[in-house]
Scaffold this active site. Structure first.
Site: not given
Length: 413
Positions: A159, A185, A196, A282, A408, A413
């Site tokens: 992702t 992942k 996650t 991230e 995040n 979007t």
């Protein structure tokens, strides 16, 4: 145990595929479309062991895959989509997860109850099942046992990951070469009790379901359950290992040297993949390894190490290369784990050197320039020694950066 290049197709009898089918949007003209559907198949019935999210809110594919594993019967395949988590989607979500399994089973000529299903991506949005059902036969038709197919499979489960996460290990058991391959992942919503994250491991080892389950559960505790990026535990976490026995070793059905060798290899691979997930947190720029030694027991050591890796203040200090040992000690103090503050030693080490900040609970004067040199490195170890016992644990985390908020803030979007 040496980690080597490879992935889920490294062991005998496993094929894989990954492709873009249209779940994820094409980012720009002239840019390769992001892969969003992966299929992994064992050519022989495979014993399976798995662990799933501890979140009370479980995604539909987790509920389905838990049923598959609970059958205590062999499995043949895994199908994974990215870009949509199929979580918090009600009865329709479970129906869609079942349809994914059924469509994959039909394309492969196996039973739906032999197919694990996993999803990752945005929560609360129904899957575009017309796209998924058209794409599954397409991806199944491209299955191959090549490294390239394994790479495509690993890429399709990503992702916000910035790179694919895969590797393999090899050992000898009973005179036969046994291989374990894996892909994972994970980048955000990463927190102890899994994250996650998805991880799928394959092995050609012959091993009983009971022993495979023991090996996986023991490994998960000190690998995937010891990583954190942001303190959020996902609805979709899944780690599963498939063992098809094609290596031809004597079946591992009890404790002994063969089981010990298999456990060591499995744990080495899981730890490697877990650290890759944190390294790719991230927006992260640094990997933090927290080592706690001399704790009263293993549970206390784990709680202390995880508390430091999950502290936003420690993570922010790491990003700023600030040797703020007080934040480390504070995080230990609210962990709930017993320890004697008067016996604490704290050091920061990295390829840039080492700096000792506290001994026997007393702060030490240190060279700020030396500390800056240590903390500017991309990998930093926080070493904590206690005087409470002999137990130890290691946890992994990353720094907290501006980019984490940006990624995040724009996720849907």
């Amino acid at each position: 145990m040496d980690i080597m290049p490879g992935g889920v197709t490294s062991p005998k009898g496993f094929r894989a595929s990954g492709a873009h089918i249209g779940i994820k949007a094409v980012k720009a003209e002239g840019v390769a479309p992001p892969k969003d559907l992966a299929v992994l198949v064992s050519d022989a019935p495979a014993v399976v062991a798995a662990a799933f999210t501890t979140n009370r809110v479980k995604a539909a594919p987790v509920l389905w895959s838990q049923r598959v594993v609970a059958r205590q019967a062999p499995v043949r395949a895994v199908v994974v989509n990215s870009g949509n988590a199929n979580a918090c989607t009600g009865d329709r979500g479970l129906e869609d997860a079942i349809r994914m399994g059924e469509a994959t089973a039909e394309a492969l000529g196996v039973e739906a109850e032999e197919v694990l299903v996993a999803s990752t991506g945005v929560i609360g949005v129904p899957l575009p099942m017309d796209v998924v059902l058209r794409g599954i036969p397409q991806v199944c038709s491209a299955l191959a046992a090549t490294p390239e197919a394994g790479e495509a499979c690993a890429e399709a489960i990503r992702t916000t990951d910035t790179f694919t996460k895969q590797a393999a290990v090899r050992m000898e058991i009973g005179g036969q070469v046994v291989t374990i391959g894996g892909m994972a992942k994970g980048s955000g919503m990463i927190h102890p009790n899994m994250a996650t994250m998805l991880a799928f491991l394959t092995t050609d080892a012959a091993i009983s379901r009971e022993m495979l389950n023991r090996a996986l559960k023991a490994s998960v505790i000190d690998s995937y359950n010891m990583i954190s990026v942001d303190g959020d535990t996902s609805t979709n976490d899944t780690v599963a290992v498939l063992a098809n026995g094609l290596a031809g070793n004597p079946v591992i059905a009890e404790d002994g040297p063969d089981f010990a060798a298999f456990c060591a290899a499995l744990h080495a691979l899981n730890t490697h993949l877990a650290k890759l997930i944190v390294r790719d947190g991230e927006g992260a720029t640094k990997l933090m390894e927290v080592v706690v030694r001399g704790a009263a027991d293993v549970d206390a050591a784990r709680r202390l190490a995880r508390s430091v890796t999950t502290s936003n203040l420690v993570k922010a200090a790491l990003f700023g290369a600030d040797a703020n040992w007080g934040r480390v000690l504070a995080a230990m103090g609210y962990s709930g784990a017993p320890f004697d503050p008067a016996g604490v030693h704290i050091r920061f080490t990295s390829p840039g050197g080492s700096v000792t900040l506290m001994e026997d609970g007393e702060p030490l004067p240190f060279d700020e320039d030396q500390a800056l040199q240590v903390l500017r490195e991309s990998e930093v170890r926080v070493e904590i020694d206690l005087a409470d016992g002999d137990a130890q644990a290691i946890a992994w985390g990353c720094d907290l950066t501006y980019d984490y908020v940006r990624i995040n803030g724009e996720y849907r979007t």
